[in-house]
Design a protein around this motif. Structure first.
Motif, mmCIF file in Angstrom:
data_model
loop_
_atom_site.group_PDB
_atom_site.id
_atom_site.type_symbol
_atom_site.label_atom_id
_atom_site.label_comp_id
_atom_site.label_asym_id
_atom_site.label_seq_id
_atom_site.Cartn_x
_atom_site.Cartn_y
_atom_site.Cartn_z
ATOM 1 N N MET A 131 76.520 -143.952 -4.084
ATOM 2 C CA MET A 131 77.058 -145.032 -4.915
ATOM 3 C C MET A 131 76.129 -145.316 -6.089
ATOM 4 N N ARG A 132 76.689 -145.371 -7.281
ATOM 5 C CA ARG A 132 75.924 -145.600 -8.497
ATOM 6 C C ARG A 132 76.154 -147.019 -8.999
ATOM 7 N N TYR A 133 75.155 -147.574 -9.679
ATOM 8 C CA TYR A 133 75.299 -148.782 -10.502
ATOM 9 C C TYR A 133 75.592 -150.065 -9.729
ATOM 10 N N VAL A 134 75.498 -150.059 -8.432
ATOM 11 C CA VAL A 134 75.620 -151.279 -7.622
ATOM 12 C C VAL A 134 74.418 -151.312 -6.688
ATOM 13 N N LYS A 188 76.153 -154.642 1.488
ATOM 14 C CA LYS A 188 77.279 -155.536 1.196
ATOM 15 C C LYS A 188 78.502 -154.735 0.753
ATOM 16 N N ALA A 189 78.276 -153.661 0.000
ATOM 17 C CA ALA A 189 79.385 -152.797 -0.393
ATOM 18 C C ALA A 189 80.019 -152.140 0.830
ATOM 19 N N LYS A 191 83.724 -143.958 -7.488
ATOM 20 C CA LYS A 191 84.856 -144.711 -6.959
ATOM 21 C C LYS A 191 84.386 -145.775 -5.964
ATOM 22 N N ALA A 192 83.303 -145.507 -5.259
ATOM 23 C CA ALA A 192 82.704 -146.551 -4.425
ATOM 24 C C ALA A 192 82.166 -147.672 -5.301
ATOM 25 N N MET A 251 85.484 -155.885 -5.920
ATOM 26 C CA MET A 251 85.426 -156.841 -4.817
ATOM 27 C C MET A 251 84.405 -157.951 -5.055
ATOM 28 N N GLY A 252 83.758 -157.935 -6.234
ATOM 29 C CA GLY A 252 82.914 -159.052 -6.607
ATOM 30 C C GLY A 252 81.429 -158.808 -6.653
ATOM 31 N N LEU A 253 80.959 -157.608 -6.313
ATOM 32 C CA LEU A 253 79.520 -157.345 -6.390
ATOM 33 C C LEU A 253 79.101 -157.127 -7.835
#
Length: 383
Positions: free
Chosen positions: A121-124, A129-130, A147-148, A155-157
């Motif tokens: 997962m990139r950029y989060v 929490k994801a 896409k993740a 979803m708000g992150l």
């Protein structure tokens, strides 16, 4: 004593035995533990990540009844992500070959067997929490890549956020200056010191070089062609894996009701090939839990360990009656028989709160806190 008296005694004995049995069940199931001297709630984590364990403990042991095991796992793993435990959890560590940091995470509810996970997962920055959002708001188990990222942000992150740090970029720059060594490629020939790489047939390559040398020099020592001197430039690999370049936080929580949850969070292997997914988001590999049995967490060379699903193996061994120590040792020994040089470890905890660890190739530590302890205790396990 008349028959009525004997009947009364039998009734009292029966009631007493029933109450004893009821209390024993409460102790095992985790309900009413305080009344019967149990050790729940309980938090177990890989490595001496004390602050992460304390964060989970604060949730699960709250005086208002305590949070759920799932919420405690999220709190504990999130604390490690914020603290960037050992540089291998959360943003800012473990750059891949392009210098980018990506995250893997998983959470599992041992009561329902629901799982949520994200990989590459990139950029989060909030991996765990994801993963919980995937579990709570989709019918899927695993989302990957950009896409993740899109899902987590929707979803708000917070995001998009650059997950690299000055430290990770400096580490990457130094690695590039060292001709991108060591790395995770094998059986390839680089166009330059850092690629791009193309696949080769190792046997054909050795045979070709042998004929060239023999033709020009009239013979060559056969041993030389079997040495690492010839293989190393085209078959490079990481020779040393430790908790600072190849690690995960894996956490298990048993709450006051006896429910179990597990979770993992990691930024993966340092200098991994972009797109690589390790064992962190793989159910049964980095962690696994079942209310009926217990839980397991793992850390180490995920590319090897995920081939064996060691945590699934641990839980299933305990289901068949193995004690945690034997189950942990059995899972590690199964891997070691096939890969004697692998580095890894697991902890095991059964539904009664009995815990143990096993490791191979390094000295492993895991952290524990339960209602009988004043603070986190760190357990050392030797190979």
């Amino acid at each position: 004593m008349d028959s009525m008296g004997r009947s009364s005694v039998r009734l009292l004995v029966a009631v007493g035995l029933l109450l004893l049995r009821f209390n024993w069940c409460l102790a095992v199931d985790g309900g009413g533990v305080a009344e019967v001297g149990g050790a729940f709630p309980m938090v177990v984590s890989t490595w001496p990540f004390r602050e992460a364990v304390r964060a989970a403990w604060e949730v699960v042991s709250a005086s208002d009844g305590g949070g759920s095991a799932v919420d405690a796992v999220v709190a504990g793993c999130s604390a490690c992500e914020v603290l960037r435990c050992d540089g291998t959890v959360g943003p800012g560590g473990s750059p891949d070959e392009n210098g980018e940091t990506t995250l893997d995470a998983l959470i599992m509810n041992g009561a329902t067997m629901e799982i949520g996970a994200v990989a590459a997962m990139r950029y989060v920055k909030d991996g765990i929490k994801a993963a919980k959002l995937v579990m709570d708001h989709s019918l899927h188990t695993l989302l990957v890549g950009e896409k993740a990222t899109d899902f987590a942000i929707s979803m708000g992150l917070p995001g998009p956020i650059n997950l690299s740090s000055p430290e990770s970029l400096e580490k990457w720059a130094n690695w590039r200056q060292n001709h991108c060594q060591p790395n995770f490629w094998k059986n390839v020939a680089p166009a330059g010191s850092c690629g791009p790489y193309r696949p080769i047939n190792l046997a054909q390559a050795l045979d070709s070089v042998k004929h060239e040398v023999e033709g020009s020099q009239g013979g060559v020592c056969q041993d030389w062609f079997q040495s690492d001197n010839l293989l190393e430039p085209i078959n490079s690999h990481l020779k040393f894996i430790d908790r600072h370049n190849h690690d995960t936080i894996s956490m298990a929580v048993i709450d006051k009701m006896g429910h179990i949850a597990v979770g993992t969070s990691t930024n993966g292997a340092t200098f991994k090939i972009p797109g690589r997914v390790g064992d962190g988001p793989i159910p049964g590999s980095s962690s696994y839990g079942d209310d009926e049995v217990g839980a397991c967490g793992a850390s180490g060379d995920g590319d090897i360990m995920m081939r064996f699903l060691p945590c699934y193996q641990v839980v299933e061994s305990m289901r068949r009656g193995m004690e945690p120590q034997d189950a942990a040792r059995d899972a590690i020994s199964r891997i070691a028989r096939k890969y004697p040089d692998f580095v890894g470890a697991v902890f095991a905890v059964n539904r009664k709160g009995v815990h143990a660890g096993a490791c191979h190739g390094w000295t492993f530590q895991y952290s524990v806190m339960n209602s009988s302890m004043h603070d986190v205790e760190v357990i050392t396990v030797y190979p």
